[in-house]
Design a protein around this motif. Structure first.
Motif: not given
Length: 409
Positions: A272-283
């Motif tokens: 019913r829902a496609y839920v996506h988390a953001g990306m975590v960066a380093l440098h």
């Protein structure tokens, strides 16, 4: 395969709000109204390295989803996989000169330890790709027999053109899909494919690589996408509430998985829902194993960082945002944890009823954890400046922060 132990979730007075959350497929917020049992599938790790902050941020997001649902007095049926056979795992094992099974078991065990320390609620079913193979083979055979899959030099490919809804998860055009397919495990340039985007369902046995009996498919191992489809359909069925993962899974993984399931069942949508988390960066670059720019949860724990502070560092960023891990992010989280613990250590304080409702409202609004943290900050500041006379308030705050945010004070 077993998961990890569950921490107790305090039951709060009153009732939480139904969750409004961003759905990648529609591009907007949807209000989820599950039945008595909310169903969620979150894609798990490929266990060839330790849990890094990008992983932790993703699983934290879907832990919040579960906590919001539990606060509405629903049960939660949560399923997660482990891709315990795949090219990156085999390559890492060969590089390090160790058995691929031993590597997978070691890193999965460390993942369990990290999830336990961070108080992530465990899935009801935690299923490895290898143990799912007996359920995967019949699905591939059904797709092939229905004309939705074809053989190419012993490998079996899914035909994306067999699904009229293909493309509706990510909303990308064919050119963008082709670029991402090449970057994310696909083989769009392989000669002989009917469509460059067609993903592999079953890889025929290669010399020196593990393989299993695939019945009429021959010996081999499953493709990435069909693995999750088989597990999700077996344990949750079609039309479950949330398909979750990092934003890099929207295409190809969730797009392809949805098409596999929709062709297999004739139903739409898979979730019913496609839920996506953001990306975590380093440098300045996305944290990833291939780049080696990783901050490991286990390393922070070994260095004496309180897991509650790690969790607060994650919660300080909206789950859909891309953000960068820095020393300052962790320092701010450690300081916040100290302020909160000092505030709830007193025998009384300002009334906490309104605060509980603020946290509920914030999380129900697309998991706005930063707003929830700000509300607790205001209560802690008032406690520090003025105190209060409500003898039960610090306990209420402590239980609410535990139940809704997963942070033990």
């Amino acid at each position: 395969m077993y998961a990890w132990p569950a921490s107790e979730v305090p039951v709060l007075p009153g009732k939480g709000r139904d969750l409004r959350i961003h759905d990648t497929a529609t591009g907007g917020l949807v209000t989820l109204d599950p039945g008595p049992v909310a169903r969620i599938y979150v894609c798990g790790i490929t266990p060839y390295d330790a849990t890094h902050m990008g992983h932790a941020a993703t699983y934290n997001a879907f832990d919040l989803v579960q906590r919001v649902w539990l606060d509405t007095k629903r049960q939660v049926h949560y399923v997660q996989n482990v891709t315990d056979v795949d090219d990156p795992l085999l390559e890492r094992a060969e590089r390090d000169g160790i058995d691929w099974v031993a590597l997978a078991e070691k890193e999965t065990a460390l993942f369990r330890e990290d999830m336990t320390a961070l108080r992530m609620l465990p899935p009801r079913e935690y299923i490895g790709a290898v143990e799912a193979i007996p359920g995967i083979v019949p699905l591939v055979e059904r797709l092939r027999d229905a004309g939705a899959a074809y053989e190419l030099e012993g490998d079996i490919y899914f035909s994306v053109e067999s699904d009229p809804h293909f493309g509706k998860v990510s909303g990308l055009d064919a050119a963008a899909m082709r670029l991402l397919s090449a970057e994310r495990g696909g083989d769009p340039d392989r000669p002989g494919k009917k469509n460059p985007l067609d993903p592999m369902l079953w890889m025929a046995a290669r010399e020196g690589e593990p393989s299993w009996d695939g019945g009429s498919l021959g010996r081999g191992r499953p493709g990435w996408h069909i693995e999750c489809v088989a597990i999700a359909l077996d344990h949750l069925g079609m039309g479950f509430d949330v398909q979750g993962g990092g934003s890099d899974l929207a295409f190809p993984h969730h797009e392809m998985g949805a098409s596999h399931a929709q062709v297999l069942t004739g139903e739409f949508p898979m979730a019913r829902a496609y839920v996506h988390a953001g990306m975590v960066a380093l440098h300045g670059e996305k944290m990833s194993k291939s780049k080696g720019n990783l901050v490991f949860v286990s390393r922070l724990r070994q260095d004496g960082v309180d897991p509650a502070a790690i969790r607060l560092a994650l919660l300080a960023h909206h789950y859909r945002a891309d953000w960068e891990w820095t020393d300052q992010v962790l320092e701010d989280a450690v300081a916040r944890l100290g302020r909160w613990r000092a505030a709830v250590s007193r025998p009384d304080g300002p009334s906490a009823e309104a605060l509980v409702e603020e946290i509920r409202e914030a999380l129900a609004d697309d998991l706005d954890a930063p707003a929830a943290l700000a509300a607790v900050d205001r209560w802690a500041a008032l406690q520090q400046e003025q105190g209060g006379t409500d003898e039960g308030a610090p306990g209420v705050v402590s239980r609410a922060v535990d139940a809704l945010l997963g942070v033990a004070l």
